[in-house]
Every structure is written in structure tokens, then in C-alpha cells.
Motif scaffolding. Structure first.
Motif, PDB file in Angstrom:
ATOM      1  N   ALA A   1       0.956  -1.192   0.010  1.00  0.00           N
ATOM      2  CA  ALA A   1       0.062  -0.147   0.011  1.00  0.00           C
ATOM      3  C   ALA A   1       0.839   1.149  -0.118  1.00  0.00           C
ATOM      4  CB  ALA A   1      -0.916   0.072   1.351  1.00  0.00           C
ATOM      5  N   ARG A   2       0.261   2.422  -0.491  1.00  0.00           N
ATOM      6  CA  ARG A   2       1.108   3.639  -0.426  1.00  0.00           C
ATOM      7  C   ARG A   2      -0.099   4.471   0.364  1.00  0.00           C
ATOM      8  NH1 ARG A   2       4.410   6.140  -5.016  1.00  0.00           N
ATOM      9  NH2 ARG A   2       6.047   4.703  -3.948  1.00  0.00           N
ATOM     10  N   LEU A   3       0.608   5.167   1.037  1.00  0.00           N
ATOM     11  CA  LEU A   3      -0.396   6.115   1.998  1.00  0.00           C
ATOM     12  C   LEU A   3       0.177   7.565   1.741  1.00  0.00           C
ATOM     13  CD1 LEU A   3      -1.179   5.701   5.664  1.00  0.00           C
ATOM     14  CD2 LEU A   3      -0.018   7.763   4.910  1.00  0.00           C
ATOM     15  N   ASP A   4      -0.671   8.459   1.630  1.00  0.00           N
ATOM     16  CA  ASP A   4      -0.366   9.810   1.489  1.00  0.00           C
ATOM     17  C   ASP A   4      -0.936  10.535   2.497  1.00  0.00           C
ATOM     18  OD1 ASP A   4      -0.584  12.616   0.688  1.00  0.00           O
ATOM     19  OD2 ASP A   4      -0.986  12.393  -1.384  1.00  0.00           O
ATOM     20  N   PHE A   5       0.138  11.170   3.196  1.00  0.00           N
ATOM     21  CA  PHE A   5      -0.345  11.665   4.487  1.00  0.00           C
ATOM     22  C   PHE A   5      -1.111  13.072   4.386  1.00  0.00           C
ATOM     23  CE2 PHE A   5       3.685   9.327   5.938  1.00  0.00           C
ATOM     24  CZ  PHE A   5       3.112   8.841   6.986  1.00  0.00           C
ATOM     25  N   ILE A   6      -0.603  13.702   3.470  1.00  0.00           N
ATOM     26  CA  ILE A   6      -1.168  15.022   3.277  1.00  0.00           C
ATOM     27  C   ILE A   6      -2.922  15.016   2.655  1.00  0.00           C
ATOM     28  CG2 ILE A   6      -1.359  17.174   1.853  1.00  0.00           C
ATOM     29  CD1 ILE A   6       1.729  16.927   1.496  1.00  0.00           C
ATOM     30  N   HIS A   7      -3.016  14.165   1.683  1.00  0.00           N
ATOM     31  CA  HIS A   7      -4.508  13.978   1.154  1.00  0.00           C
ATOM     32  C   HIS A   7      -5.059  12.762   1.917  1.00  0.00           C
ATOM     33  CE1 HIS A   7      -1.859  15.768  -2.175  1.00  0.00           C
ATOM     34  NE2 HIS A   7      -3.048  16.872  -2.032  1.00  0.00           N
ATOM     35  N   GLN A   8      -4.686  12.234   2.874  1.00  0.00           N
ATOM     36  CA  GLN A   8      -5.165  11.081   3.592  1.00  0.00           C
ATOM     37  C   GLN A   8      -5.730  10.029   2.498  1.00  0.00           C
ATOM     38  OE1 GLN A   8      -7.599  12.536   6.888  1.00  0.00           O
ATOM     39  NE2 GLN A   8      -6.133  14.282   7.122  1.00  0.00           N
ATOM     40  N   LYS A   9      -4.888   9.503   1.817  1.00  0.00           N
ATOM     41  CA  LYS A   9      -5.364   8.516   0.678  1.00  0.00           C
ATOM     42  C   LYS A   9      -4.477   7.330   1.056  1.00  0.00           C
ATOM     43  CE  LYS A   9      -7.018  11.445  -2.721  1.00  0.00           C
ATOM     44  NZ  LYS A   9      -7.110  11.990  -4.076  1.00  0.00           N
ATOM     45  N   ILE A  10      -5.180   6.082   0.697  1.00  0.00           N
ATOM     46  CA  ILE A  10      -4.470   4.796   0.910  1.00  0.00           C
ATOM     47  C   ILE A  10      -4.887   3.989  -0.658  1.00  0.00           C
ATOM     48  CG2 ILE A  10      -3.917   2.705   2.075  1.00  0.00           C
ATOM     49  CD1 ILE A  10      -5.087   4.385   4.686  1.00  0.00           C
ATOM     50  N   THR A  11      -3.770   3.652  -1.083  1.00  0.00           N
ATOM     51  CA  THR A  11      -3.931   2.807  -2.413  1.00  0.00           C
ATOM     52  C   THR A  11      -3.339   1.406  -1.921  1.00  0.00           C
ATOM     53  OG1 THR A  11      -3.902   4.609  -3.762  1.00  0.00           O
ATOM     54  CG2 THR A  11      -3.675   2.379  -4.852  1.00  0.00           C
ATOM     55  N   LEU A  12      -4.225   0.449  -2.066  1.00  0.00           N
ATOM     56  CA  LEU A  12      -3.876  -0.916  -1.666  1.00  0.00           C
ATOM     57  C   LEU A  12      -3.809  -1.870  -3.103  1.00  0.00           C
ATOM     58  CD1 LEU A  12      -3.441  -2.815   0.929  1.00  0.00           C
ATOM     59  CD2 LEU A  12      -5.693  -3.651   0.591  1.00  0.00           C
ATOM     60  N   TYR A  13      -2.498  -2.761  -2.826  1.00  0.00           N
ATOM     61  CA  TYR A  13      -2.499  -3.533  -4.051  1.00  0.00           C
ATOM     62  C   TYR A  13      -2.347  -5.010  -3.593  1.00  0.00           C
ATOM     63  CZ  TYR A  13      -1.034   0.583  -6.604  1.00  0.00           C
ATOM     64  OH  TYR A  13      -1.083   1.723  -7.243  1.00  0.00           O
ATOM     65  N   GLU A  14      -3.466  -5.730  -3.983  1.00  0.00           N
ATOM     66  CA  GLU A  14      -3.199  -7.272  -3.471  1.00  0.00           C
ATOM     67  C   GLU A  14      -3.495  -8.210  -4.551  1.00  0.00           C
ATOM     68  OE1 GLU A  14      -6.019  -7.767   0.534  1.00  0.00           O
ATOM     69  OE2 GLU A  14      -7.115  -7.141  -1.109  1.00  0.00           O
ATOM     70  N   ASN A  15      -3.053  -9.308  -4.368  1.00  0.00           N
ATOM     71  CA  ASN A  15      -2.948 -10.603  -5.313  1.00  0.00           C
ATOM     72  C   ASN A  15      -3.612 -11.647  -4.569  1.00  0.00           C
ATOM     73  OD1 ASN A  15      -2.129 -13.134  -6.592  1.00  0.00           O
ATOM     74  ND2 ASN A  15      -1.189 -11.591  -8.010  1.00  0.00           N
ATOM     75  N   CYS A  16      -4.693 -11.956  -5.200  1.00  0.00           N
ATOM     76  CA  CYS A  16      -5.539 -13.119  -4.449  1.00  0.00           C
ATOM     77  C   CYS A  16      -4.883 -14.212  -4.450  1.00  0.00           C
ATOM     78  CB  CYS A  16      -7.152 -13.084  -4.783  1.00  0.00           C
ATOM     79  SG  CYS A  16      -7.241 -13.323  -6.587  1.00  0.00           S
ATOM     80  N   TYR A  17      -4.350 -14.672  -5.739  1.00  0.00           N
ATOM     81  CA  TYR A  17      -3.753 -15.972  -5.798  1.00  0.00           C
ATOM     82  C   TYR A  17      -2.680 -16.172  -5.006  1.00  0.00           C
ATOM     83  CZ  TYR A  17      -6.668 -16.342 -10.011  1.00  0.00           C
ATOM     84  OH  TYR A  17      -7.811 -16.360 -10.578  1.00  0.00           O
TER      85      TYR A  17
END
Length: 324
Positions: free
Chosen positions: A239-255
Motif C-alpha cells: 500500500a501507498r499512504l499519502d499523509f497530506i491527502h489522507q489516501k491509501i491505495t492498496l495492491y493485492e494478489n488473491c492468488y
């Protein structure tokens, strides 16, 4: 219930934000502010309908005050906090807790002896995005955390403090790393340098080795663009967290989450499934971190409990910051 009578000592950039938030809180009465700058202080007092003092000793002699935010330069933390605590007044002390561990320990001891709350203003702890990541980590969404990679860089601050970039800036991320790993680092490596400034270090790279993983922290006052990001790498997700904009982008691989022992027809099938990554925008209830911090300060007084960020937490973050 009666409103808590609150004062702010130090009306610089951070102190003014404390004033604004207290003024807007329904359970708080902002009684007074104190600063050596009379002209600016009187203007702020007029704006928020409170009293102004140049001398906080006089302020306490004349006013009944329940709690205080202290936002003075770090080298004054010990003296001011000690004086306030001896008045049996609850204290929110801006980070870092002090300039050295001896002064930090004395502040903590005085708070315990006087039976009042001491909270350290590590504001990023109250960033809703950080709180959300903590939830994801604790519920196993990332699997085992391999590393944190935190970048907190930008230009020279408008008001340089008498502290280097580690004590002033990196201490945020030292505290966050301790918080997310739930531990203190076993080993500490670091390098700091003077680039644009001659009197203090303005750039540092830090590696903290914990039992469960590592945290790499990059901070400086040199980069011409303000960046506040954190990458979290786990065995199940990134995941990448942006402290300023309070955003979290998560990358997952179910397999991958099914485990590497799953049967595949051939290596090509394994590679094709491994490359199928889901990109997810994690929901965050955005809110001003300082508002969350001050609400916690008031709540811990009203509910008579220890604050989320205690004096001991501030001590531990400073202890790491002073080790290189």
C-alpha cells in the motif's frame, strides 16, 4: 458538564492552529494565550475573544486553567512544561518532548507526581489514514510486514527551529514506525548531513530494524517539492499512504494470498496469476489530524484515562532520534 478552561502557550504557526481548534470545540473555553510577541498575541486574543499574557506565571496567578497546550521552541519545553505541571494543570506538549532524555524523563516524572495528564503532540498518530493502515495491519490484511518506506521531504520551513531535521521532522516517522510495528527497533542506522544549512543537519536517511521488519525513513529540507508518503510492503499486500491527502491505495494478489503451495498447471500459469493484482482505494474518513489530537487530549481528561500518545511514547521516539 462545565467547559474545560484551556490556554495556549506559544502562538507561532502550530500554536495558532491549537487556538483555532480549541475555539471551535464545544466542550472547551479558550481562556487565555501567552507569548513573548505582544503585538501578534493581542491580535490573536482579540480574534478569539480570550485574554493575552506575556508571562505565563501571571496568567496562572490570575486565571483558573484546567489544561494547556505548549507550543514553544523545543529548548523551552522542559522549563515551561515543568512550571505548568507544578500548577497541577494537564499538558499537551508539542513534539519532541524535550531536547534530551534527562529533561524528557523529568517532565514525565513531574506529571505523574502531580497526578495530571501529559500528552505529546505526535500529530501523525491522529492522521485518519495512519489509523486506517494500523487497522489493516492488525487485521492481517498485509500478512507479515516486511518494510515501511517513509518519505517526508520538502523545502526549508518558514521558521527554522533550534533542532536538526531528525529531531524536528523524522521524529514523526520514528513514532509512526514504533506504533505500526508495536515495538522499538533492535538496531538503528543513519546518516545525516548539512547541505543548505551550516548550523544544523537538514537531510537524513534512517534505517530502523525491528523484530518483525524494517523501516526506512528519508527526511530533508532540501527537496523543492513537499512529499509526505509511506509505502507498506507485506507478504499479502502493498500500500501507498499519502499523509497530506489522507489516501491509501492498496495492491493485492488473491492468488498469492492462497499461498505458493497451490497447484498450477505450469510455471506460465503461476506467473500469469501472480501478475493479476487488484488495485483498491481504501476508504478513509478524512479529518484534520490536529482536531483529532486535541479531541483526544480533552477526552482523556474528561474520561480520566491515559492519552493515546503518552509521555513514554514521546520519550521512546526521542530516544531513537538521539542515537545517531
Amino acid at each position: 458538564m462545565d467547559k474545560l478552561k484551556v490556554a495556549v502557550i506559544g502562538t507561532g504557526n502550530m500554536g495558532r492552529n491549537h487556538m483555532r481548534n480549541y475555539f471551535e470545540m464545544p466542550r472547551v473555553n479558550l481562556v487565555a494565550i501567552c507569548d513573548v510577541n505582544r503585538k501578534a498575541g493581542e491580535q490573536l486574543a482579540l480574534k478569539y475573544g480570550c485574554l493575552f499574557y506575556e508571562d505565563y506565571h501571571k496568567m496562572f496567578n490570575e486565571q483558573q486553567i484546567d489544561a494547556v497546550s505548549i507550543a514553544v521552541p523545543t529548548f523551552l519545553h522542559h522549563q515551561v512544561a515543568s512550571d505548568v505541571l507544578m500548577k497541577k494543570v494537564h499538558v499537551l506538549l508539542e513534539k519532541p518532548i524535550a531536547v534530551n532524555l534527562e529533561e524528557a524523563r523529568d517532565i514525565i516524572t513531574k506529571a505523574k507526581e502531580q497526578g495530571v495528564k501529559l500528552m505529546i503532540g505526535h500529530i501523525e498518530r491522529f492522521n485518519p489514514a495512519v489509523q486506517r493502515v494500523k487497522e489493516l495491519i492488525d487485521t492481517g490484511r498485509f500478512g507479515k510486514i516486511i518494510s515501511l518506506n517513509i518519505k517526508r521531504v520538502g523545502g526549508l520551513p518558514p521558521q527554522l527551529k533550534q533542532a536538526n531535521v531528525v529531531i524536528d521532522l523524522a521524529i514523526h516517522d520514528i513514532d509512526i514506525s514504533n506504533y505500526l510495528f508495536g515495538d522499538l527497533p533492535e538496531k538503528i542506522y543513519g546518516y545525516k548531513s548539512k547541505n543548505l544549512l551550516q548550523e544544523q543537519e537538514d537531510s537524513a536517511n534512517i534505517l530502523l530494524q525491528y523484530k518483525r521488519g524494517c523501516s526506512f525513513i528519508e527526511v530533508n529540507w532540501v527537496t523543492p517539492v513537499k512529499i509526505r508518503n509511506m509505502d507498506i510492503t507485506g507478504t499479502k499486500a502493498f500500500a501507498r499512504l499519502d499523509f497530506i491527502h489522507q489516501k491509501i491505495t492498496l495492491y493485492e494478489n488473491c492468488y498469492l494470498n492462497e499461498g505458493l503451495d497451490s497447484s498450477y498447471k505450469d510455471f506460465g500459469e503461476f506467473v500469469s496469476k501472480f501478475s493479476l493484482t487488484d488495485k483498491i482505494e481504501i476508504g478513509v474518513n478524512a479529518k484534520e489530524p490536529l482536531q483529532c489530537e486535541l479531541e483526544e487530549f480533552i477526552n482523556c481528561i474528561v474520561e480520566d484515562r491515559e492519552p493515546i500518545v503518552s509521555g513514554e511514547d514521546g520519550y521512546k521516539a526521542l530516544e531513537v532520534a538521539l542515537k545517531f
